[in-house]
Design a protein around this motif. Structure first.
Motif, PDB file in Angstrom:
ATOM      1  N   ASN A  41       0.844  -1.193   0.000  1.00 21.32           N
ATOM      2  CA  ASN A  41       0.000   0.000   0.000  1.00 21.32           C
ATOM      3  C   ASN A  41       0.879   1.243   0.000  1.00 21.32           C
ATOM      4  OD1 ASN A  41      -2.346  -1.557   0.229  1.00 21.32           O
ATOM      5  ND2 ASN A  41      -2.063  -1.691   2.436  1.00 21.32           N
ATOM      6  N   TYR A  42       0.283   2.358  -0.404  1.00 21.94           N
ATOM      7  CA  TYR A  42       0.961   3.649  -0.313  1.00 21.94           C
ATOM      8  C   TYR A  42      -0.011   4.662   0.261  1.00 21.94           C
ATOM      9  CZ  TYR A  42      -1.452   4.715  -4.698  1.00 21.94           C
ATOM     10  OH  TYR A  42      -2.401   4.908  -5.665  1.00 21.94           O
ATOM     11  N   ILE A  43       0.476   5.832   0.606  1.00 23.71           N
ATOM     12  CA  ILE A  43      -0.323   6.879   1.221  1.00 23.71           C
ATOM     13  C   ILE A  43      -1.204   7.523   0.150  1.00 23.71           C
ATOM     14  CG2 ILE A  43      -0.249   9.057   2.484  1.00 23.71           C
ATOM     15  CD1 ILE A  43       2.600   8.173   3.411  1.00 23.71           C
ATOM     16  N   SER A  44      -2.515   7.368   0.283  1.00 22.06           N
ATOM     17  CA  SER A  44      -3.453   7.884  -0.699  1.00 22.06           C
ATOM     18  C   SER A  44      -4.096   9.173  -0.202  1.00 22.06           C
ATOM     19  CB  SER A  44      -4.536   6.844  -0.977  1.00 22.06           C
ATOM     20  OG  SER A  44      -5.488   7.344  -1.882  1.00 22.06           O
ATOM     21  N   VAL A  83      10.046   1.548   1.644  1.00 26.25           N
ATOM     22  CA  VAL A  83      10.231   2.743   0.816  1.00 26.25           C
ATOM     23  C   VAL A  83       8.940   3.047   0.056  1.00 26.25           C
ATOM     24  CG1 VAL A  83      11.419   3.658  -1.228  1.00 26.25           C
ATOM     25  CG2 VAL A  83      12.737   2.548   0.579  1.00 26.25           C
ATOM     26  N   LEU A  84       8.346   2.029  -0.547  1.00 27.27           N
ATOM     27  CA  LEU A  84       7.115   2.232  -1.308  1.00 27.27           C
ATOM     28  C   LEU A  84       5.962   2.674  -0.417  1.00 27.27           C
ATOM     29  CD1 LEU A  84       7.342  -0.843  -3.665  1.00 27.27           C
ATOM     30  CD2 LEU A  84       7.382   1.535  -4.375  1.00 27.27           C
ATOM     31  N   GLY A  85       5.864   2.094   0.759  1.00 27.88           N
ATOM     32  CA  GLY A  85       4.777   2.413   1.675  1.00 27.88           C
ATOM     33  C   GLY A  85       4.813   3.824   2.215  1.00 27.88           C
ATOM     34  N   ASN A  86       5.967   4.468   2.170  1.00 33.86           N
ATOM     35  CA  ASN A  86       6.103   5.836   2.681  1.00 33.86           C
ATOM     36  C   ASN A  86       5.920   6.904   1.605  1.00 33.86           C
ATOM     37  OD1 ASN A  86       6.597   5.083   5.347  1.00 33.86           O
ATOM     38  ND2 ASN A  86       8.774   4.758   4.924  1.00 33.86           N
ATOM     39  N   GLN A  87       5.542   6.493   0.397  1.00 35.49           N
ATOM     40  CA  GLN A  87       5.410   7.442  -0.705  1.00 35.49           C
ATOM     41  C   GLN A  87       3.997   8.009  -0.789  1.00 35.49           C
ATOM     42  OE1 GLN A  87       8.235   8.289  -2.211  1.00 35.49           O
ATOM     43  NE2 GLN A  87       9.223   6.702  -0.984  1.00 35.49           N
ATOM     44  N   ALA A  88       3.894   9.241  -1.218  1.00 35.24           N
ATOM     45  CA  ALA A  88       2.603   9.889  -1.432  1.00 35.24           C
ATOM     46  C   ALA A  88       2.033   9.461  -2.786  1.00 35.24           C
ATOM     47  CB  ALA A  88       2.767  11.403  -1.401  1.00 35.24           C
TER      48      ALA A  88
END
Length: 133
Positions: A41-44, A83-88
């Motif tokens: 998941n990422y930050i949506s 790294v991916l999970g902390n992306q906007a």
């Protein structure tokens, strides 16, 4: 005129440096692919949960390094997921953001491998598949 042109071409061919795979100094590039693909998941920005699915290939100079990378696969996979999970969302969905994420994953992987093995083993990190929602 044709004889002169042929002589010039022949001298150019003889002066070229041609290397085969057996010559010393050439590198034996190898690739390590994470199996299965990495999904996280990422930050949506919306209330909906966003996810990204990627295929990652690590390029190394020496095929013998593949054993070390395989041994550290869980550590490297977890770092890439973090790294991916902390992306906007905006960064995940833009081409320049994707390159920034790839570069950050590359630097993180090399930093971890250097801490574990004492060497930076990875020459490049490639996203061969990149899907998001």
């Amino acid at each position: 005129m044709a004889k002169y042109l042929f002589a010039v071409l022949l001298s150019m061919l003889c002066s070229m440096n041609v290397y085969s795979a057996d010559d010393k100094g050439t590198e034996n590039i190898a690739y390590y692919g994470f199996e299965p693909d990495i999904v996280t998941n990422y930050i949506s920005n919306r209330k909906k949960l966003g996810f990204v699915k990627i295929s990652v290939e690590l390029m190394v100079k020496d095929p013998e390094h593949l054993v070390l990378i395989e041994h550290h696969d869980p550590l490297l996979r977890a770092a890439i997921v973090e790294v991916l999970g902390n992306q906007a969302e905006d960064k995940v969905k833009s081409l320049t953001g994707r390159e920034d994420i790839r570069r950050e994953c590359y630097e993180t992987v090399n930093r971890l491998l250097e801490a574990e093995t004492g060497k930076q083993l990875v020459v490049n990190l490639l996203f061969t598949k990149y899907l998001y929602d």
